[in-house]
Enzyme design. Structure first.
Site, PDB file in Angstrom:
ATOM      1  N   HIS A  67       0.857  -1.194   0.000  1.00  0.00           N
ATOM      2  CA  HIS A  67       0.000   0.000   0.000  1.00  0.00           C
ATOM      3  C   HIS A  67       0.888   1.237   0.000  1.00  0.00           C
ATOM      4  O   HIS A  67       1.908   1.275   0.687  1.00  0.00           O
ATOM      5  CB  HIS A  67      -0.894   0.002   1.240  1.00  0.00           C
TER       6      HIS A  67
ATOM      7  N   CYS B   9      -3.809   2.348  -4.501  1.00  0.00           N
ATOM      8  CA  CYS B   9      -4.787   3.212  -3.829  1.00  0.00           C
ATOM      9  C   CYS B   9      -4.860   4.539  -4.568  1.00  0.00           C
ATOM     10  O   CYS B   9      -3.915   5.337  -4.529  1.00  0.00           O
ATOM     11  CB  CYS B   9      -4.387   3.423  -2.372  1.00  0.00           C
TER      12      CYS B   9
ATOM     13  N   HIS C  81      -7.728   0.029  -4.122  1.00  0.00           N
ATOM     14  CA  HIS C  81      -8.496   0.898  -3.244  1.00  0.00           C
ATOM     15  C   HIS C  81      -8.970   2.061  -4.117  1.00  0.00           C
ATOM     16  O   HIS C  81      -8.139   2.809  -4.632  1.00  0.00           O
ATOM     17  CB  HIS C  81      -7.622   1.470  -2.126  1.00  0.00           C
TER      18      HIS C  81
ATOM     19  N   ASP D 226     -12.964   2.947  -0.758  1.00  0.00           N
ATOM     20  CA  ASP D 226     -12.190   3.335   0.410  1.00  0.00           C
ATOM     21  C   ASP D 226     -12.698   4.657   0.975  1.00  0.00           C
ATOM     22  O   ASP D 226     -13.126   5.541   0.224  1.00  0.00           O
ATOM     23  CB  ASP D 226     -10.712   3.454   0.011  1.00  0.00           C
ATOM     24  N   HIS D 227     -12.653   4.791   2.285  1.00  0.00           N
ATOM     25  CA  HIS D 227     -12.907   6.044   2.997  1.00  0.00           C
ATOM     26  C   HIS D 227     -14.220   6.719   2.592  1.00  0.00           C
ATOM     27  O   HIS D 227     -14.235   7.805   2.019  1.00  0.00           O
ATOM     28  CB  HIS D 227     -11.743   7.020   2.778  1.00  0.00           C
TER      29      HIS D 227
ATOM     30  N   TYR E 239     -14.679   4.412   7.581  1.00  0.00           N
ATOM     31  CA  TYR E 239     -15.260   3.095   7.329  1.00  0.00           C
ATOM     32  C   TYR E 239     -16.694   2.975   7.830  1.00  0.00           C
ATOM     33  O   TYR E 239     -17.084   1.975   8.417  1.00  0.00           O
ATOM     34  CB  TYR E 239     -14.350   2.015   7.930  1.00  0.00           C
TER      35      TYR E 239
END
Length: 412
Positions: free
Chosen positions: A255, A293, A320, A368-369, A385
């Site tokens: 990541h 990501c 991501h 994501d997020h 999350y």
């Protein structure tokens, strides 16, 4: 059924038959204590779960029985576990101090145990001390939704005034220092406390009480380590563990740094295209791969995400997908809606679809997020999350992917 409805059904069937490979829809789950349940994730439309053995201390062995227990739990909920996020790398491995060789052997055995259980995409990062960093976890958007934010000036206030990192002023320009001082003078005790708490959420075991002294001791471990040395340690770590991954059929997916630039005097080794090039060229094994990501890489304007996917797509094993909006001022950004931000998500998704069709493989993805919206605002969840915010992001990304597949099927 009307003729219009029959035509619509035919189009969907045709699309599925001709475009083949798809993103594997998943969400991250923090285990039984997560406020978002496995049932919630399944109802969101996911077939897979991304998780880890969060109860196991960093550096300890992931026992086969514990992996199987978690896998069975997910399968009992009607889904599958194929991606680990994350198998954490102990700080002693990154620094090559203490019992780092013992940690390395336990890491190898954990890879073996995961692969034996059929979980073969293993995400990790090589960020020192902090896994991520945000100054505000309740940044209010115009709609009333809440997002994660990294504000450069607030970050500087934390570093200089709340943390009091020794010689921190050397990392900043005179203009930066003036901005930090002005912001600090206007910041009341409550805002200072919130900022301090937010900035430490990226520390492993962040439920503990971290004093400035304790945090500074953690940071001090890296005082004499630059990015070149940390990158060397990363490559030496991979030279040890990649043969294990190759033997077991597993892949490691690193990541990127979050945020993708140096913070708190810590070196960074995975922030842009040059870092990926170094990683792949030094360790060319197909088992050495990427967790791509779009939020982390996209927070830097000099990262061309489409070009990066084109160059290294064959090494991307996990996506991501999130978006960020950079604000005026150095290195300030917030988490935007998944389809709205500085990253052209339509272009990125188009490249992902092309990659999957070219390589004839499905690739796991998670939104994501997500923002805190609707009922999320009244619930406590891990920052980024929330259930409904991620469901919204997943629906948008799924719709975008389906639209691109449909356009491809029409051209064919």
């Amino acid at each position: 059924m009307s003729m219009e409805g029959m035509q619509s059904d035919f189009k969907v069937e045709y699309m599925i038959e001709t475009t083949g490979f798809r993103l594997i829809q998943s969400m991250r789950w923090y285990g039984p204590s997560d406020a978002v349940s496995l049932q919630d994730i399944r109802q969101a439309g996911c077939s897979h779960v991304v998780t880890a053995l969060h109860q196991v201390p960093v550096g300890a062995l992931w026992e086969k029985r514990d992996v199987e227990e978690r896998k069975n739990q997910i399968e009992a909920a009607g889904m599958f576990w194929t991606v680990v996020e994350s198998l954490p790398v102990h700080e002693e491995i990154k620094m090559q101090t203490g019992d780092w060789k013992g940690h390395l052997e336990r890491y190898k055995k954990s890879i073996e145990n995961l692969a034996i259980c059929g979980i073969k995409v293993i995400t990790y990062n090589f960020m020192p001390v902090l896994d991520w960093l945000r100054t505000d976890i309740h940044y209010k958007l115009e709609s009333g939704a809440e997002a994660l934010m990294f504000d450069w000036v607030d970050y500087g206030v934390f570093d200089l005034y709340l943390l009091g990192r020794k010689e921190a002023h050397k990392d900043y320009s005179s203009e930066d220092l003036a901005s930090f001082a002005q912001r600090y003078e206007r910041m009341d005790a409550e805002k200072q406390a919130n900022l301090y708490r937010n900035m430490l959420l990226g520390l492993p075991g962040s439920d503990e009480s971290f004093t400035p002294g304790k945090v500074n001791r953690l940071l001090k471990q890296y005082d004499k380590m630059d990015a070149q040395t940390l990158k060397k340690h990363l490559f030496e770590f991979l030279q040890e563990v990649i043969p294990v991954a190759e033997k077991t059929g597993a892949v490691l997916a690193i990541h990127p740094d979050d945020p993708p630039y140096p913070v708190l005097g810590l070196p960074r080794v995975m922030s842009g295209a040059k870092d990926i090039e170094d990683l792949i060229s030094t360790i060319p094994s197909p088992s050495n791969g990427l967790c791509f990501c779009t939020g982390s890489y996209g927070a830097r304007a000099d990262n061309d995400l489409v070009e990066m996917i084109q160059r290294w797509g064959d090494r991307i094993y996990f996506f991501h997908l999130r978006n960020t909006r950079r604000l005026p001022g150095r290195r300030t950004f917030y988490e935007a809606d998944h389809l709205d931000g500085d990253t052209d998500m339509q272009a990125v998704m188009g490249e992902i679809v092309h990659l999957m069709q070219t390589e004839k493989r499905n690739i796991p993805m998670r939104p994501d997020h997500g923002h805190r919206i609707l009922d999320d605002l009244d619930k406590k969840s891990y920052p980024g999350y929330s259930a409904i915010g991620r469901l919204k992001g997943l629906a948008e990304l799924r719709g975008l992917e389906m639209g691109i597949h449909y356009e491809l099927s029409r051209k064919r």
